[in-house]
Scaffold this motif. Structure first.
Motif, PDB file in Angstrom:
ATOM      1  N   PRO A  59       6.717   5.321  -4.160  1.00 34.00           N
ATOM      2  CA  PRO A  59       6.638   4.597  -2.879  1.00 34.00           C
ATOM      3  C   PRO A  59       6.434   5.502  -1.664  1.00 34.00           C
ATOM      4  O   PRO A  59       5.629   5.201  -0.782  1.00 34.00           O
ATOM      5  CB  PRO A  59       7.987   3.878  -2.820  1.00 34.00           C
ATOM      6  CG  PRO A  59       8.360   3.668  -4.237  1.00 34.00           C
ATOM      7  CD  PRO A  59       7.849   4.861  -4.977  1.00 34.00           C
ATOM      8  N   TYR A  62       2.859   6.489  -1.598  1.00 31.78           N
ATOM      9  CA  TYR A  62       1.998   5.329  -1.325  1.00 31.78           C
ATOM     10  C   TYR A  62       1.969   5.051   0.184  1.00 31.78           C
ATOM     11  O   TYR A  62       0.909   4.788   0.764  1.00 31.78           O
ATOM     12  CB  TYR A  62       2.499   4.094  -2.075  1.00 31.78           C
ATOM     13  CG  TYR A  62       2.330   4.163  -3.575  1.00 31.78           C
ATOM     14  CD1 TYR A  62       1.194   4.748  -4.138  1.00 31.78           C
ATOM     15  CD2 TYR A  62       3.289   3.633  -4.427  1.00 31.78           C
ATOM     16  CE1 TYR A  62       1.030   4.812  -5.521  1.00 31.78           C
ATOM     17  CE2 TYR A  62       3.138   3.696  -5.814  1.00 31.78           C
ATOM     18  CZ  TYR A  62       2.006   4.285  -6.350  1.00 31.78           C
ATOM     19  OH  TYR A  62       1.848   4.345  -7.710  1.00 31.78           O
ATOM     20  N   PHE A  63       3.156   5.106   0.804  1.00 28.78           N
ATOM     21  CA  PHE A  63       3.217   4.903   2.257  1.00 28.78           C
ATOM     22  C   PHE A  63       2.512   6.041   2.993  1.00 28.78           C
ATOM     23  O   PHE A  63       1.865   5.814   4.025  1.00 28.78           O
ATOM     24  CB  PHE A  63       4.666   4.792   2.723  1.00 28.78           C
ATOM     25  CG  PHE A  63       5.343   3.510   2.316  1.00 28.78           C
ATOM     26  CD1 PHE A  63       4.751   2.284   2.561  1.00 28.78           C
ATOM     27  CD2 PHE A  63       6.580   3.527   1.684  1.00 28.78           C
ATOM     28  CE1 PHE A  63       5.364   1.092   2.185  1.00 28.78           C
ATOM     29  CE2 PHE A  63       7.206   2.341   1.305  1.00 28.78           C
ATOM     30  CZ  PHE A  63       6.595   1.126   1.553  1.00 28.78           C
ATOM     31  N   ALA A 118       8.067   1.453   7.553  1.00 25.67           N
ATOM     32  CA  ALA A 118       8.180   1.297   6.096  1.00 25.67           C
ATOM     33  C   ALA A 118       8.634   2.606   5.450  1.00 25.67           C
ATOM     34  O   ALA A 118       9.442   2.602   4.504  1.00 25.67           O
ATOM     35  CB  ALA A 118       6.836   0.857   5.512  1.00 25.67           C
ATOM     36  N   ASP A 122      11.965   3.322   3.259  1.00 30.25           N
ATOM     37  CA  ASP A 122      11.901   4.009   1.962  1.00 30.25           C
ATOM     38  C   ASP A 122      12.906   5.153   1.904  1.00 30.25           C
ATOM     39  O   ASP A 122      13.621   5.322   0.907  1.00 30.25           O
ATOM     40  CB  ASP A 122      10.489   4.536   1.727  1.00 30.25           C
ATOM     41  CG  ASP A 122      10.407   5.478   0.547  1.00 30.25           C
ATOM     42  OD1 ASP A 122      10.545   4.997  -0.594  1.00 30.25           O
ATOM     43  OD2 ASP A 122      10.228   6.688   0.760  1.00 30.25           O
ATOM     44  N   LEU A 137      11.707  -0.854  -4.439  1.00 30.08           N
ATOM     45  CA  LEU A 137      10.349  -0.574  -3.965  1.00 30.08           C
ATOM     46  C   LEU A 137       9.417  -0.354  -5.161  1.00 30.08           C
ATOM     47  O   LEU A 137       9.029   0.762  -5.489  1.00 30.08           O
ATOM     48  CB  LEU A 137      10.356   0.650  -3.043  1.00 30.08           C
ATOM     49  CG  LEU A 137      10.926   0.416  -1.641  1.00 30.08           C
ATOM     50  CD1 LEU A 137      11.003   1.711  -0.870  1.00 30.08           C
ATOM     51  CD2 LEU A 137      10.095  -0.600  -0.872  1.00 30.08           C
ATOM     52  N   LYS A 139       5.676  -1.067  -7.172  1.00 25.29           N
ATOM     53  CA  LYS A 139       4.284  -1.005  -6.704  1.00 25.29           C
ATOM     54  C   LYS A 139       3.865  -2.322  -6.058  1.00 25.29           C
ATOM     55  O   LYS A 139       3.169  -2.331  -5.033  1.00 25.29           O
ATOM     56  CB  LYS A 139       3.357  -0.685  -7.880  1.00 25.29           C
ATOM     57  CG  LYS A 139       3.421   0.758  -8.347  1.00 25.29           C
ATOM     58  CD  LYS A 139       2.382   1.019  -9.434  1.00 25.29           C
ATOM     59  CE  LYS A 139       2.436   2.464  -9.894  1.00 25.29           C
ATOM     60  NZ  LYS A 139       1.437   2.760 -10.944  1.00 25.29           N
ATOM     61  N   VAL A 142       5.448  -2.563  -2.582  1.00 20.00           N
ATOM     62  CA  VAL A 142       4.752  -1.675  -1.647  1.00 20.00           C
ATOM     63  C   VAL A 142       3.414  -2.288  -1.231  1.00 20.00           C
ATOM     64  O   VAL A 142       3.038  -2.253  -0.050  1.00 20.00           O
ATOM     65  CB  VAL A 142       4.539  -0.288  -2.280  1.00 20.00           C
ATOM     66  CG1 VAL A 142       3.627   0.576  -1.407  1.00 20.00           C
ATOM     67  CG2 VAL A 142       5.876   0.415  -2.486  1.00 20.00           C
TER      68      VAL A 142
END
Length: 313
Positions: A59, A62-63, A118, A122, A137, A139, A142
């Motif tokens: 996560p 990804y962010f 976000a 996290d 969190l 996939k 997210v």
């Protein structure tokens, strides 16, 4: 000019560079080129590394990918008009093109603010509830957060171009920057702009303002959790995972708040200060964020070094 009864709308606006330093624009373009190049290459490298490194499919990264895409968008939004003005003295931008650029600049700014929130959430979950972090969190979660962030920015700012198109403009068509910004365009109108001012302030406070408040609250909760840790090493290790994000938050929010205050209340602020704050707000974060994360994030740094070794091999 387009004339329709008592309604006047300019066919184009004139952009401004750095006040008082127009003769030095070719030289001033050199650091701007360096910043844009850093923003484009740095964020592309971040995206490439995260995509190619399986261990970074988490996560947090990804962010970070969302942040890199947003920063790329911000850099690409202002690059053509800024370098066009500095290199070729192209000051004219069509009315509709200006509104389009303004819309995307504001959307991407709001998205960056939301992504930073976000990322704060996290970090809070990862530090306060480490065992539940993967289940909270996922996939899918997210992805839903990312879609919600984009939709919030697009929907909340959708009325802004229409609110500007309904205004009557007269005489002055010079913008304060080499890009289009809502308060800047709004102040060129000779009609009542109370609706624009009110809506702009409400949207700013309810999105970016709330994001900032929740980021601060997240870090208050993180600090409370960190203080309760038993050893100093655990405390420092937990805080170290937040350093990059804290730097990104400061780099983004300080210039943004400063620019908003100048446009709302700084009528007597020198134009040079206004211009420098605006460039700091839109160009510095996209250039610095990949550098910050490459230096402070051990996983990103190690993945980058591995990629470089493979290329040399």
């Amino acid at each position: 000019w387009e004339f329709n009864g008592s309604f006047y709308q300019p066919s184009a606006f004139l952009m401004m560079g750095i006040p008082g330093l127009e003769a030095l624009h070719p030289w001033i373009s050199i650091p701007f080129c360096a910043l844009y190049l850093t923003a484009l290459l740095g964020n592309c490298v971040i995206l490439f590394i995260i995509r190619r490194t399986q261990s970074l499919h988490e996560p947090m990264y990804y962010f970070l990918s969302m942040l890199a895409v947003t920063d790329l968008g911000l850099a690409l939004c202002t690059l053509p008009t800024t370098l066009g003005l500095f290199w070729f003295n192209v000051r004219r931008i069509g009315f509709d093109a200006c509104l389009t650029q303004m819309y995307f600049i504001h959307i991407l700014s709001f998205i960056e603010s939301s992504v930073l929130l976000a990322m704060a959430f996290d970090r809070f979950i990862a530090i306060s509830h480490p065992l539940r972090h993967p289940s909270i969190l996922t996939k899918t979660t997210v992805l839903k957060i990312g879609l919600a962030i984009v939709l919030r920015g697009m929907v909340s700012l959708l009325p802004i171009p229409f609110l500007l198109k309904r205004l009557t403009y007269c005489g002055k068509t010079e913008l304060s920057h080499s890009f289009c910004f809502h308060p800047d365009i709004m102040n060129l109108a000779c009609a009542d702009i109370k609706v624009n001012v009110f809506y702009g302030m409400i949207i700013l406070l309810s999105t970016v303002g709330m994001d900032f408040i929740f980021i601060v609250l997240s870090y208050i909760l993180i600090i409370r959790t960190v203080v309760s840790l038993t050893t100093r090493e655990e405390c420092l290790k937990a805080l170290n995972t937040c350093v990059s994000h804290i730097c990104a938050v400061l780099v983004f929010f300080i210039p943004m708040i400063g620019l908003s205050m100048i446009h709302r209340f700084g009528k007597n602020v020198p134009p040079l200060v206004n211009t420098l704050v605006a460039y700091t707000y839109l160009i510095i974060p996209p250039a610095l964020n990949p550098v910050i994360y490459s230096i402070k994030s051990t996983h990103i740094r190690e993945a980058l070094l591995r990629a470089l070794r493979r290329k040399r091999g």
